[in-house]
Write a protein that holds these residues in place. Structure first.
Motif, PDB file in Angstrom:
ATOM      1  N   ARG A 247      -3.207  11.305   2.025  1.00 24.33           N
ATOM      2  CA  ARG A 247      -3.983  12.085   1.065  1.00 24.33           C
ATOM      3  C   ARG A 247      -3.365  13.480   0.896  1.00 24.33           C
ATOM      4  N   PHE A 248      -3.284  13.950  -0.353  1.00 22.43           N
ATOM      5  CA  PHE A 248      -2.656  15.239  -0.631  1.00 22.43           C
ATOM      6  C   PHE A 248      -3.337  16.375   0.132  1.00 22.43           C
ATOM      7  N   GLN A 249      -4.641  16.387   0.160  1.00 20.24           N
ATOM      8  CA  GLN A 249      -5.359  17.449   0.871  1.00 20.24           C
ATOM      9  C   GLN A 249      -4.992  17.465   2.354  1.00 20.24           C
TER      10      GLN A 249
ATOM     11  N   ASN B 110      -5.036   5.505  -2.477  1.00 17.64           N
ATOM     12  CA  ASN B 110      -5.470   6.825  -2.027  1.00 17.64           C
ATOM     13  C   ASN B 110      -5.382   7.866  -3.139  1.00 17.64           C
ATOM     14  N   GLY B 111      -4.838   7.492  -4.283  1.00 14.11           N
ATOM     15  CA  GLY B 111      -4.697   8.420  -5.399  1.00 14.11           C
ATOM     16  C   GLY B 111      -5.912   8.424  -6.304  1.00 14.11           C
ATOM     17  N   PRO B 112      -6.022   9.460  -7.156  1.00 15.80           N
ATOM     18  CA  PRO B 112      -7.114   9.511  -8.130  1.00 15.80           C
ATOM     19  C   PRO B 112      -7.002   8.394  -9.165  1.00 15.80           C
ATOM     20  N   GLU B 113      -8.128   8.033  -9.773  1.00 16.16           N
ATOM     21  CA  GLU B 113      -8.115   6.943 -10.748  1.00 16.16           C
ATOM     22  C   GLU B 113      -7.212   7.260 -11.936  1.00 16.16           C
ATOM     23  N   ARG B 114      -7.191   8.513 -12.360  1.00 18.50           N
ATOM     24  CA  ARG B 114      -6.324   8.874 -13.494  1.00 18.50           C
ATOM     25  C   ARG B 114      -4.864   8.581 -13.173  1.00 18.50           C
ATOM     26  N   LYS B 115      -4.460   8.856 -11.933  1.00 21.63           N
ATOM     27  CA  LYS B 115      -3.071   8.602 -11.532  1.00 21.63           C
ATOM     28  C   LYS B 115      -2.791   7.103 -11.490  1.00 21.63           C
TER      29      LYS B 115
ATOM     30  N   PHE C  43      -9.686   0.681  -7.590  1.00 21.58           N
ATOM     31  CA  PHE C  43     -10.514   1.322  -6.569  1.00 21.58           C
ATOM     32  C   PHE C  43      -9.767   2.526  -6.007  1.00 21.58           C
ATOM     33  N   SER C  44     -10.274   3.704  -6.348  1.00 20.19           N
ATOM     34  CA  SER C  44      -9.650   4.961  -5.936  1.00 20.19           C
ATOM     35  C   SER C  44     -10.404   5.578  -4.766  1.00 20.19           C
ATOM     36  N   ALA C  45      -9.649   6.093  -3.806  1.00 20.52           N
ATOM     37  CA  ALA C  45     -10.272   6.797  -2.683  1.00 20.52           C
ATOM     38  C   ALA C  45     -11.076   7.993  -3.161  1.00 20.52           C
ATOM     39  N   TYR C  46     -10.633   8.628  -4.238  1.00 24.64           N
ATOM     40  CA  TYR C  46     -11.338   9.799  -4.755  1.00 24.64           C
ATOM     41  C   TYR C  46     -12.683   9.416  -5.361  1.00 24.64           C
ATOM     42  N   THR C  47     -12.781   8.209  -5.898  1.00 26.01           N
ATOM     43  CA  THR C  47     -14.043   7.733  -6.462  1.00 26.01           C
ATOM     44  C   THR C  47     -14.987   7.257  -5.365  1.00 26.01           C
ATOM     45  N   LEU C  48     -14.446   6.552  -4.379  1.00 21.81           N
ATOM     46  CA  LEU C  48     -15.264   5.987  -3.300  1.00 21.81           C
ATOM     47  C   LEU C  48     -15.437   6.947  -2.124  1.00 21.81           C
ATOM     48  N   ASN C  49     -14.704   8.062  -2.158  1.00 18.85           N
ATOM     49  CA  ASN C  49     -14.821   9.117  -1.142  1.00 18.85           C
ATOM     50  C   ASN C  49     -14.487   8.625   0.264  1.00 18.85           C
ATOM     51  N   VAL C  50     -13.445   7.807   0.355  1.00 17.51           N
ATOM     52  CA  VAL C  50     -12.940   7.353   1.657  1.00 17.51           C
ATOM     53  C   VAL C  50     -11.457   7.045   1.479  1.00 17.51           C
TER      54      VAL C  50
END
Length: 221
Positions: free
Chosen positions: A52-54, A114-119, A138-145
């Motif tokens: 994850r970038f963060q 692990n990337g955003p849905e837009r990516k 299924f994006s980690a940013y959408t599901l928050n995991v």
């Protein structure tokens, strides 16, 4: 004799479906030093692939210096914009993946990243792979995991209507392989660097996407 139910295939995106890792490494190698965080493309490939970038930024902050207030949002926005421009101009599918996906047309499929849905959407649009996944993204940013947490793959499987034992994770990065194994799924490690990386016990190692259909056929017996 009742035919076997096709396994559900859960694909990572970057480095698995599309050859984006070197583009991301170069973008990070350019922008992170602009914010006072020493970094190189080689460092991303050696240490942070799929992370994850963060988490990458937080690791660098501990090593070097803490970003100024609100700097992270500026850094991430800049990184995303540069990466999208590079992807739309240069991105290609991983060699052999187009043919592999066509051979696996009978299997339900999703992208789990692990990337955003837009990516994810940008990657699939740029390489014309989107039709294989029927908008099952299924994006980690959408599901928050985030991987290596296995819950990302578990949530994707549940949404696809499959139990973990009927799913196959296809991932190139250590964090994704770890997540798939911990989720109790079959895991195929697309190992692009067999001289440098070991495939963990419990996962199936392949070196080229052309090997994917036969590997899945063996699991489906």
């Amino acid at each position: 004799m009742k035919p076997a139910t096709p396994l559900c295939l859960l694909f990572d995106c970057d480095g698995t479906l599309v050859d984006s890792e070197i583009l991301l490494a170069e973008v990070m190698g350019d922008i992170l030093p602009e914010f006072g965080l020493p970094f190189s493309a080689r460092q991303y490939m050696d240490e942070f692939r799929g992370v994850r970038f963060q988490t990458i930024v937080q690791t660098l902050e501990k090593r070097f210096q803490t970003l100024a207030e609100d700097a992270f949002s500026q850094l991430e926005a800049g990184m995303r914009a540069r990466m999208e421009a590079r992807m739309r101009a240069e991105l290609v599918a991983i060699p052999g993946m187009v043919a592999a996906l066509e051979q696996l047309s009978s299997h339900p499929k999703a992208v789990v990243s692990n990337g955003p849905e837009r990516k994810i959407r940008c990657a699939l649009e740029s390489t014309e792979l989107g039709h294989h996944f029927a908008d099952k993204l299924f994006s980690a940013y959408t599901l928050n995991v985030w991987k290596p947490d296995p819950e990302l793959y578990r949530k994707a499987a549940a949404a696809m209507g499959h139990v973990p034992q009927q799913c196959v994770v296809i991932d190139d990065a250590a964090v994704g392989v770890e997540a798939g194994l911990a989720a109790g799924m079959h895991v195929i490690h697309l190992n692009h660097f067999p001289n440098e990386e070991l495939t963990p016990e419990g996962a199936i190692g392949i070196h080229h996407a052309s090997e994917l259909p036969s590997a899945i056929a063996r699991l489906n017996l």
